[in-house]
Scaffold this motif. Structure first.
Motif, PDB file in Angstrom:
ATOM      1  N   UNK A 179     -38.067  61.842  28.918  1.00 10.49           N
ATOM      2  CA  UNK A 179     -39.528  61.913  29.071  1.00 10.49           C
ATOM      3  C   UNK A 179     -40.229  61.668  27.731  1.00 10.49           C
ATOM      4  N   UNK A 180     -39.569  62.090  26.626  1.00 10.72           N
ATOM      5  CA  UNK A 180     -40.198  61.959  25.307  1.00 10.72           C
ATOM      6  C   UNK A 180     -39.626  60.786  24.492  1.00 10.72           C
ATOM      7  N   UNK A 181     -39.031  59.808  25.169  1.00  9.02           N
ATOM      8  CA  UNK A 181     -38.466  58.659  24.441  1.00  9.02           C
ATOM      9  C   UNK A 181     -39.546  57.624  24.126  1.00  9.02           C
ATOM     10  N   UNK A 182     -39.377  56.948  22.982  1.00  7.85           N
ATOM     11  CA  UNK A 182     -40.225  55.796  22.651  1.00  7.85           C
ATOM     12  C   UNK A 182     -39.518  54.582  23.242  1.00  7.85           C
ATOM     13  N   UNK A 183     -40.247  53.805  24.057  1.00  9.20           N
ATOM     14  CA  UNK A 183     -39.614  52.659  24.714  1.00  9.20           C
ATOM     15  C   UNK A 183     -39.862  51.393  23.894  1.00  9.20           C
ATOM     16  N   UNK A 184     -38.790  50.675  23.588  1.00  7.83           N
ATOM     17  CA  UNK A 184     -38.926  49.412  22.852  1.00  7.83           C
ATOM     18  C   UNK A 184     -38.351  48.301  23.724  1.00  7.83           C
ATOM     19  N   UNK A 185     -39.214  47.371  24.142  1.00 11.58           N
ATOM     20  CA  UNK A 185     -38.766  46.235  24.951  1.00 11.58           C
ATOM     21  C   UNK A 185     -38.469  45.078  24.002  1.00 11.58           C
ATOM     22  N   UNK A 186     -37.203  44.647  23.951  1.00 17.45           N
ATOM     23  CA  UNK A 186     -36.803  43.615  22.990  1.00 17.45           C
ATOM     24  C   UNK A 186     -36.793  42.206  23.599  1.00 17.45           C
TER      25      UNK A 186
END
Ligand code: DC
Length: 206
Positions: A179-186
């Motif tokens: 829930x507290x993750x930073x999402x990085x779309x590569x």
């Protein structure tokens, strides 16, 4: 300091986790390797890949099996890893090792599927690295071809989709962002851009 890096196959989490560990001078563990080693041993033994008793016994004694790095990186071993990873006894046998690795000073970066949700739910930094299945298949194809494998884009894409399906829909520790993750779309990022985004996110969050 614990940095959790999760995400689907071939999203770039290994590259990012290694770069983070180097940048902050932390220890690094690619937890997929543990599941790959269990899968490899099962394939070598000619045993039934779905046999939870044998798979759990291998996972509990993983330190006693020798392996060569290149053996772990094949698609067959990746698929076997994804199957044994859905066996709860295999997952629990590998948990203590991952948790003690994470406790090392001055810090550790662990990459996998369930680091931020199950292995280290209190990690200081949680990143979830993702990309479209097509982009991931393209990257995986280039990697496999560089190693001399004779595979097609369609076959690799199908394998990626199957693995996503298995990893996301298993009952225990499924692949999902904390829930507290930073999402990085590569999907649209080259390796240096993805690494820079991860270092920035880790510096802000940690
Ligand atoms: O990241 P990888 O492709 O090396 O992982 C191989 C398989 O291992 C993956 O399909 C699912 C499993 N795995 C897991 O269930 N949990 C982890 N923390 C790491 C990998």
């Amino acid at each position: 300091m614990i940095i959790a890096v999760d995400g689907p196959a071939a999203a770039g989490k290994g590259t990012i986790a290694r770069a983070l560990a180097q940048h902050f001078s932390y220890h690094h563990l690619d937890t997929g390797t543990l599941y790959r080693r269990v899968g490899l041993e099962l394939l070598k033994s000619d045993g039934d890949i779905h046999d939870s008793k044998i798979a759990a016994a291998i996972a509990r004694n993983l330190h006693s099996y020798a392996y060569l790095d290149y053996e772990l990186r094949t698609e067959a071993v990746g698929a076997a890893a994804s199957i044994v990873a859905s066996i709860p006894e295999v997952r629990s046998a590998l948990l203590d090792y991952q948790r003690s690795f994470a406790e090392q000073e001055p810090g550790a970066v662990l990459d996998g599927r369930d680091i931020g949700t199950v292995v280290c739910p209190d990690a200081d930094v949680k990143l979830f690295i993702t990309a479209s299945p097509e982009v991931r298949a393209k990257r995986r194809l280039a990697e496999l071809q560089a190693n001399g494998a004779d595979v097609t884009f369609e076959a690799v894409l199908q394998d990626i989709r199957q693995r996503d399906d298995r990893d996301q829909n298993r009952a225990v520790a499924p692949l999902r962002p904390a829930a507290d993750a930073v999402i990085i779309d590569t999907s649209e990022l080259a390796a240096d851009g993805a690494i820079a985004a991860a270092i920035k996110a880790a510096s802000l969050a940690g």
